[in-house]
Write a protein that holds these residues in place. Structure first.
Motif, PDB file in Angstrom:
ATOM      1  N   VAL A  93      48.911 -37.505-104.402  1.00 41.02           N
ATOM      2  CA  VAL A  93      48.446 -38.602-103.539  1.00 41.02           C
ATOM      3  C   VAL A  93      49.656 -39.297-102.944  1.00 41.02           C
ATOM      4  O   VAL A  93      50.551 -39.745-103.677  1.00 41.02           O
ATOM      5  N   THR A  94      49.700 -39.389-101.619  1.00 44.03           N
ATOM      6  CA  THR A  94      50.816 -40.047-100.943  1.00 44.03           C
ATOM      7  C   THR A  94      50.731 -41.563-101.122  1.00 44.03           C
ATOM      8  O   THR A  94      49.656 -42.151-100.990  1.00 44.03           O
ATOM      9  N   GLY A  95      51.862 -42.174-101.426  1.00 42.52           N
ATOM     10  CA  GLY A  95      51.907 -43.621-101.590  1.00 42.52           C
ATOM     11  C   GLY A  95      51.490 -44.095-102.962  1.00 42.52           C
ATOM     12  O   GLY A  95      51.111 -45.269-103.113  1.00 42.52           O
ATOM     13  N   SER A  96      51.552 -43.229-103.959  1.00 46.51           N
ATOM     14  CA  SER A  96      51.168 -43.633-105.313  1.00 46.51           C
ATOM     15  C   SER A  96      52.229 -44.559-105.913  1.00 46.51           C
ATOM     16  O   SER A  96      53.401 -44.530-105.526  1.00 46.51           O
ATOM     17  N   TYR A  97      51.790 -45.362-106.866  1.00 47.98           N
ATOM     18  CA  TYR A  97      52.682 -46.302-107.527  1.00 47.98           C
ATOM     19  C   TYR A  97      53.221 -45.684-108.815  1.00 47.98           C
ATOM     20  O   TYR A  97      52.764 -44.639-109.281  1.00 47.98           O
ATOM     21  N   PHE A  98      54.200 -46.372-109.420  1.00 49.90           N
ATOM     22  CA  PHE A  98      54.834 -45.894-110.639  1.00 49.90           C
ATOM     23  C   PHE A  98      54.107 -46.442-111.854  1.00 49.90           C
ATOM     24  O   PHE A  98      53.484 -47.509-111.801  1.00 49.90           O
TER      25      PHE A  98
ATOM     26  N   PRO B 275      62.207 -44.471-109.098  1.00 45.96           N
ATOM     27  CA  PRO B 275      62.073 -44.586-107.640  1.00 45.96           C
ATOM     28  C   PRO B 275      63.320 -44.082-106.915  1.00 45.96           C
ATOM     29  O   PRO B 275      64.424 -44.020-107.464  1.00 45.96           O
ATOM     30  N   THR B 276      63.125 -43.720-105.649  1.00 42.68           N
ATOM     31  CA  THR B 276      64.201 -43.300-104.763  1.00 42.68           C
ATOM     32  C   THR B 276      64.161 -44.144-103.497  1.00 42.68           C
ATOM     33  O   THR B 276      63.279 -44.990-103.319  1.00 42.68           O
ATOM     34  N   ILE B 277      65.099 -43.893-102.599  1.00 41.69           N
ATOM     35  CA  ILE B 277      65.153 -44.672-101.350  1.00 41.69           C
ATOM     36  C   ILE B 277      63.987 -44.335-100.436  1.00 41.69           C
ATOM     37  O   ILE B 277      63.695 -45.083 -99.490  1.00 41.69           O
ATOM     38  N   HIS B 278      63.315 -43.229-100.683  1.00 44.51           N
ATOM     39  CA  HIS B 278      62.172 -42.837 -99.851  1.00 44.51           C
ATOM     40  C   HIS B 278      60.874 -43.496-100.294  1.00 44.51           C
ATOM     41  O   HIS B 278      59.860 -43.375 -99.608  1.00 44.51           O
ATOM     42  N   ASP B 279      60.882 -44.171-101.430  1.00 43.74           N
ATOM     43  CA  ASP B 279      59.690 -44.868-101.924  1.00 43.74           C
ATOM     44  C   ASP B 279      59.693 -46.289-101.370  1.00 43.74           C
ATOM     45  O   ASP B 279      60.446 -47.150-101.831  1.00 43.74           O
ATOM     46  N   ILE B 280      58.872 -46.512-100.349  1.00 42.12           N
ATOM     47  CA  ILE B 280      58.800 -47.805 -99.673  1.00 42.12           C
ATOM     48  C   ILE B 280      57.380 -48.340 -99.830  1.00 42.12           C
ATOM     49  O   ILE B 280      56.407 -47.636 -99.557  1.00 42.12           O
ATOM     50  N   PHE B 281      57.271 -49.587-100.256  1.00 39.55           N
ATOM     51  CA  PHE B 281      55.975 -50.194-100.513  1.00 39.55           C
ATOM     52  C   PHE B 281      55.819 -51.467 -99.681  1.00 39.55           C
ATOM     53  O   PHE B 281      56.779 -51.973 -99.092  1.00 39.55           O
TER      54      PHE B 281
ATOM     55  N   ASN C 105      68.239 -50.281-104.084  1.00 39.65           N
ATOM     56  CA  ASN C 105      66.834 -50.292-103.688  1.00 39.65           C
ATOM     57  C   ASN C 105      66.086 -51.308-104.550  1.00 39.65           C
ATOM     58  O   ASN C 105      66.326 -51.407-105.768  1.00 39.65           O
ATOM     59  N   GLU C 106      65.196 -52.060-103.955  1.00 39.54           N
ATOM     60  CA  GLU C 106      64.446 -53.079-104.693  1.00 39.54           C
ATOM     61  C   GLU C 106      63.517 -52.449-105.716  1.00 39.54           C
ATOM     62  O   GLU C 106      63.321 -52.998-106.814  1.00 39.54           O
ATOM     63  N   ALA C 107      62.940 -51.285-105.403  1.00 42.94           N
ATOM     64  CA  ALA C 107      62.037 -50.632-106.349  1.00 42.94           C
ATOM     65  C   ALA C 107      62.764 -50.230-107.627  1.00 42.94           C
ATOM     66  O   ALA C 107      62.200 -50.304-108.726  1.00 42.94           O
ATOM     67  N   ASN C 108      64.029 -49.818-107.514  1.00 38.66           N
ATOM     68  CA  ASN C 108      64.795 -49.492-108.714  1.00 38.66           C
ATOM     69  C   ASN C 108      65.063 -50.724-109.563  1.00 38.66           C
ATOM     70  O   ASN C 108      65.080 -50.644-110.802  1.00 38.66           O
ATOM     71  N   ALA C 109      65.289 -51.868-108.921  1.00 38.97           N
ATOM     72  CA  ALA C 109      65.477 -53.112-109.674  1.00 38.97           C
ATOM     73  C   ALA C 109      64.199 -53.496-110.414  1.00 38.97           C
ATOM     74  O   ALA C 109      64.245 -53.947-111.571  1.00 38.97           O
TER      75      ALA C 109
END
Length: 396
Positions: free
Chosen positions: A110-115, A137-143, A218-222
């Motif tokens: 599923v595209t755009g899934s959360y962690f 997460p990577t830099i390609h994971d944008i929410f 990346n904010e997602a990594n934080a």
């Protein structure tokens, strides 16, 4: 007879030896021929996500009551928890091991899934059947800015203790890490443990206080690192206090963050627009430069040059000398009178002072009438508009 027999036997032996030598030569030739090597590519499928804890040990019980009132904003008990305000008396029961626990789940389809929040804490019991991602997460994971990497809604403001999900009014990539055991290699220890959760942009360690500020790219990594390292320990038995960092009061840091946000916004615009259009805007397309230079010679802003005119003008500029100035070719003006008018236009005429026509108009009229045009100045009036006004009536 004996000699003949021996000779025959010798000939047969020689023949057998010759045949054996021929076979040996053929065998050597076959051995000298290059052997074709075939490379077999084995594609290993991505492994499924590992079950981190035994499902039978998971209990869905509410947290123990440590206070008198349950605060729905902080999701903690208040009124009787003064001894351990931040809940740092107990270490985390488990820790995520990215190299061992990562793998594919149902969320990868599923595209755009959360962690997975439980995966970040090392406590997911579903494994490959989980509906959330089991990786970092990577830099390609944008929410969406209103939602964090785990799919939780952010709030408008941070909590008083800077814990929790965070706020959508600020892009926060820096974590406050407290209660670190002070050693001589504290910077190396902090970098080694926190680099496991993503690319780190900057680390600032206050050695005397046992405090560190870790900034991720990346904010997602934080967000992932905050959940993964909460109540964890580094190389010693300390229990870390991980919170969101407040705004850095250093003016240089604020300028650096503003510049980074501008670069990030520009990069987002570049990704949204076509590559050819971005190259033309930034001046990296030589064909666009050439076309713009050619279109500028027409002197019409916003004029869409036809393809045939553009190609003709291109060939004309390519044939022109390189040192010459690029200008539009001068064309002689044409009059309806014919060659006489053209010659009259070409001849310089003195400027007539006091006439009602300009020199160019007089030259054109001369060409049309064969030169019988007077250029005498009109008599000047001695008074106002009605002075010297005459009439045909004799009574005047």
């Amino acid at each position: 007879m004996a000699d003949t027999t021996i000779t025959e036997v010798s000939n047969d032996a020689v023949a057998e030896i010759d045949n054996g030598a021929a076979q040996a030569e053929e065998g050597d030739e076959q051995q000298l021929q290059p052997v074709k090597k075939t490379k077999k590519i084995i594609r290993r499928k991505k492994r499924p996500a590992r079950v981190q804890v035994d499902p039978s040990t998971v209990k869905s019980e509410p947290p123990p009551q440590t206070g008198d009132i349950f605060n729905i904003w902080y999701s903690v008990w208040s009124g009787g928890d003064r001894e351990d305000k931040y809940g740092l008396n107990k270490p985390a029961p488990a820790r995520c091991n990215v190299a061992r626990d990562s793998g594919y789940t149902k969320a990868d389809r599923v595209t755009g899934s959360y962690f997975c929040l439980y995966f970040s804490k090392g406590q997911c019991w579903k494994g490959s059947s989980c509906e959330y991602l089991h990786r970092i997460p990577t830099i390609h994971d944008i929410f969406n800015p209103n939602i964090d990497a785990f799919g939780r809604d952010k709030h408008q403001d941070y909590r008083d203790d800077m814990s929790g999900i965070g706020a959508f009014t600020r892009v926060n990539r820096t974590l406050y890490v407290g209660r670190i055991h002070v050693t001589d290699d504290i910077e190396e220890v902090v970098a080694r443990h926190f680099a496991e959760w993503g690319q780190i942009e900057r680390i600032r360690v206050l050695t005397g206080k046992g405090v560190a500020f870790v900034t991720y790219s990346n904010e997602a990594n934080a967000q992932f690192a905050m959940q993964a390292m909460s109540h964890q320990s580094l190389d010693h038995d300390e229990i870390l206090n991980v919170r969101w960092a407040t705004v850095d009061p250093n003016p240089m840091a604020q300028k650096r963050e503003a510049r980074r946000l501008e670069e990030q916004a520009a990069e987002a615009v570049r990704r949204a627009l076509p590559a050819a259009f971005v190259a033309e805007i930034e001046g990296r397309d030589p064909e666009a430069k050439k076309r713009k230079k050619i279109e500028g010679t027409f002197g019409l802003e916003g004029y869409d040059v036809p393809d045939d005119v553009w190609h003709a003008r291109t060939r004309q500029l390519e044939d022109a000398p390189a040192t010459g100035q690029i200008e539009a070719p001068e064309q002689p003006l044409m009059l309806e009178a014919g060659s006489a008018g053209a010659q009259a236009q070409a001849m310089p005429e003195p400027q007539v002072q006091g006439g009602i026509f300009s020199s160019a108009t007089v030259a054109a009229l001369r060409g049309m009438s064969g030169g019988n045009v007077t250029t005498q100045a009109a008599p000047k009036s001695s008074g106002g508009p009605l002075v010297g006004y005459g009439s045909d009536d004799e009574s005047d």
